[in-house]
Design an enzyme around this catalytic site. Structure first.
Site, PDB file in Angstrom:
ATOM      1  N   ARG A   1      29.948  11.199  -4.544  1.00  8.26           N
ATOM      2  CA  ARG A   1      29.458  12.505  -5.017  1.00  8.26           C
ATOM      3  C   ARG A   1      28.378  13.053  -4.097  1.00  8.26           C
ATOM      4  O   ARG A   1      28.318  14.257  -3.813  1.00  8.26           O
ATOM      5  CB  ARG A   1      28.880  12.377  -6.439  1.00  8.26           C
ATOM      6  CG  ARG A   1      29.899  12.214  -7.525  1.00  8.26           C
ATOM      7  CD  ARG A   1      29.228  12.198  -8.897  1.00  8.26           C
ATOM      8  NE  ARG A   1      30.175  11.914  -9.956  1.00  8.26           N
ATOM      9  CZ  ARG A   1      29.848  11.777 -11.229  1.00  8.26           C
ATOM     10  NH1 ARG A   1      28.573  11.892 -11.589  1.00  8.26           N
ATOM     11  NH2 ARG A   1      30.778  11.515 -12.133  1.00  8.26           N
TER      12      ARG A   1
ATOM     13  N   THR B   1      38.942  16.492 -19.641  1.00  3.36           N
ATOM     14  CA  THR B   1      37.993  15.422 -19.337  1.00  3.36           C
ATOM     15  C   THR B   1      36.603  15.755 -19.871  1.00  3.36           C
ATOM     16  O   THR B   1      35.899  14.878 -20.383  1.00  3.36           O
ATOM     17  CB  THR B   1      37.947  15.179 -17.820  1.00  3.36           C
ATOM     18  OG1 THR B   1      39.227  14.720 -17.391  1.00  3.36           O
ATOM     19  CG2 THR B   1      36.892  14.145 -17.456  1.00  3.36           C
TER      20      THR B   1
ATOM     21  N   SER C   1      37.437   5.065 -22.622  1.00  2.00           N
ATOM     22  CA  SER C   1      37.528   5.003 -21.155  1.00  2.00           C
ATOM     23  C   SER C   1      36.249   4.524 -20.478  1.00  2.00           C
ATOM     24  O   SER C   1      36.224   4.423 -19.248  1.00  2.00           O
ATOM     25  CB  SER C   1      37.882   6.390 -20.603  1.00  2.00           C
ATOM     26  OG  SER C   1      36.865   7.331 -20.911  1.00  2.00           O
TER      27      SER C   1
ATOM     28  N   GLU D   1      20.213  17.470  19.091  1.00  6.76           N
ATOM     29  CA  GLU D   1      19.839  17.538  20.497  1.00  6.76           C
ATOM     30  C   GLU D   1      18.386  17.972  20.668  1.00  6.76           C
ATOM     31  O   GLU D   1      17.659  17.450  21.530  1.00  6.76           O
ATOM     32  CB  GLU D   1      20.750  18.526  21.245  1.00  6.76           C
ATOM     33  CG  GLU D   1      22.221  18.160  21.207  1.00  6.76           C
ATOM     34  CD  GLU D   1      22.979  18.829  20.085  1.00  6.76           C
ATOM     35  OE1 GLU D   1      24.118  19.249  20.308  1.00  6.76           O
ATOM     36  OE2 GLU D   1      22.418  18.930  18.959  1.00  6.76           O
TER      37      GLU D   1
ATOM     38  N   CYS E   1      26.169  23.151  20.776  1.00 10.22           N
ATOM     39  CA  CYS E   1      26.496  24.548  20.499  1.00 10.22           C
ATOM     40  C   CYS E   1      26.000  25.454  21.625  1.00 10.22           C
ATOM     41  O   CYS E   1      25.029  25.148  22.315  1.00 10.22           O
ATOM     42  CB  CYS E   1      25.907  24.984  19.166  1.00 10.22           C
ATOM     43  SG  CYS E   1      24.104  24.988  19.109  1.00 10.22           S
TER      44      CYS E   1
ATOM     45  N   ALA F   1      39.337   5.980 -11.307  1.00 12.30           N
ATOM     46  CA  ALA F   1      39.204   4.561 -11.631  1.00 12.30           C
ATOM     47  C   ALA F   1      40.280   4.231 -12.644  1.00 12.30           C
ATOM     48  O   ALA F   1      40.445   4.942 -13.647  1.00 12.30           O
ATOM     49  CB  ALA F   1      37.816   4.269 -12.197  1.00 12.30           C
TER      50      ALA F   1
ATOM     51  N   VAL G   1      44.632  17.382 -13.960  1.00  9.37           N
ATOM     52  CA  VAL G   1      44.100  18.039 -12.772  1.00  9.37           C
ATOM     53  C   VAL G   1      44.508  17.296 -11.507  1.00  9.37           C
ATOM     54  O   VAL G   1      44.952  17.904 -10.524  1.00  9.37           O
ATOM     55  CB  VAL G   1      42.562  18.157 -12.871  1.00  9.37           C
ATOM     56  CG1 VAL G   1      41.958  18.608 -11.549  1.00  9.37           C
ATOM     57  CG2 VAL G   1      42.187  19.129 -13.974  1.00  9.37           C
TER      58      VAL G   1
END
Length: 373
Positions: free
Chosen positions: A185, A197, A169, A53, A76, A155, A302
């Site tokens: 990310r 991992t 992988s 604003e 705000c 994936a 996980v």
């Protein structure tokens, strides 16, 4: 599209420019219109910098008097790192303010609307609400729950595998899908990964994009007992950003001292019944630290723990046209899983898009207020 919707669409476009850069604040865009022309616009660029604003008012200058403002979030009405936007709007002589969604922050929570209305400004809400909620789903969730919004990203092959039976992988997904994963990310405050991992893939978990200045997420390694070697890339002092090891009291004291010497924080949390880090406690701590969003990178153990705990808000599943096969090949989501199909997590508002040679399936957990993607 009506004229008010067109102006709010422009405000939403402006807000998107700072996606991933404003946390713990929301992303906000604002447009000021007079006599059918945009005379001022702006967006919140980063925490501590002027709000959308204020940027729009500065561009409009004295012409703001009698104009209409379109803003993606309720202005705000409190002093934070910057003065209240409502006072600046009133002083500028704005005649009407249309905002997309109310701000659930207890310091605002309707206060901005009431303050402007009391000053004689025409105030309304609702234009562009679905898109505004989606843009600020991290902020809205964190403010209302005290915990970060969680995204499970993985994936996998067409048959649900994340590696071959020998552990190979890299890479299941193609170049375009990996670039999109880096853009995710960029949006998130924190990225979490398990010890297995890190040991298997030795990732850096940084943002690598050709066209943006990266905002690297805080990296959290879930390593209850201290299995990740100190030589792992994620502990390198040359890596940009911050790394935290989330552990239990089983974590060796000597290893903790060595990590401290490298500038790596070890966060000791209560164990869950299996002796691993309590994920609920981790989310509570991340929320206390002001983090709005968490990407769960994996691996299967996980991800399975987050799904078993009902702690996932959104899913990004990249699916490659590969069939890996093999009973011993790891799957994307481990854990205990559902005993019956009726207990399985059923995503809603699912979208599927083509990303290079792969597909991205996105969806939301029931009860997640995410707006329109």
């Amino acid at each position: 599209m009506t004229t008010p919707e067109r102006y709010m669409t422009r405000a939403l476009e402006l807000a998107r420019r700072a996606a991933g850069l404003t946390s713990p604040n929301p992303t906000v865009g604002a447009v000021i219109v007079k006599n059918g022309k945009i005379i001022g616009e702006g967006y919140h660029r980063a925490a501590g910098l002027p709000h959308a604003e204020i940027e729009a008012l500065r561009m409009a200058g004295e012409n703001a008097c009698g104009a209409t403002m379109y803003v993606t979030l309720e202005p705000c009405n409190h002093h934070g790192k910057t003065p209240p936007c409502t006072e600046a709007i009133i002083e500028a002589g704005i005649a009407a303010v249309h905002y997309a969604i109310p701000d659930p922050n207890p310091h605002v929570s309707g206060g901005g609307h009431r303050r402007m209305a009391a000053a004689g400004i025409e105030v309304s809400a609702g234009i562009g609400a679905a898109e505004a909620r989606h843009q600020n789903r991290f902020f809205l969730h964190a403010v209302t729950t005290g915990k970060p919004y969680t995204i499970a990203k993985f994936a996998m092959s067409l048959d649900g595998k994340i590696a071959t039976r020998t552990g190979d992988s890299q890479w299941i997904s193609g170049t375009e899908a990996r670039e999109m994963a880096h853009r995710l990310r960029q949006l998130c405050d924190v990225i979490a990964v398990g010890a297995e991992t890190v040991i298997a893939d030795d990732p850096q978990l940084t943002v690598r994009l050709p066209d943006v200045t990266p905002a690297h997420p805080v990296r959290v390694v879930l390593d209850s007992g201290g299995r990740v070697p100190l030589s792992a890339k994620i502990f390198s002092p040359d890596l940009p950003g911050k790394t935290i090891v989330a552990a239990t009291d089983r974590f060796p004291a000597e290893r903790r001292r060595r990590l401290d010497a490298c500038g790596i924080e070890t966060l000791i949390l209560p164990p869950d019944p299996a002796g691993r880090v309590s994920l609920a406690s981790l989310l509570d701590e991340l929320g206390r630290r002001g983090y709005n969003s968490l990407q769960i990178e994996g691996g299967g153990t996980v991800l399975g723990a987050f799904f078993d705990g009902g702690l996932v808000n959104e899913v990004w599943a990249f699916i490659a046209p590969l069939v890996i096969g093999g009973t011993d090949a790891p799957t994307a989501v481990g854990g205990t899983g559902a005993a019956r199909l009726s207990d399985a997590l059923q995503l809603r508002d699912v979208t599927v898009i083509r990303v290079g040679s792969d597909f991205l399936l996105r969806g939301y957990a029931p009860g997640t207020e995410a707006g329109s993607p």
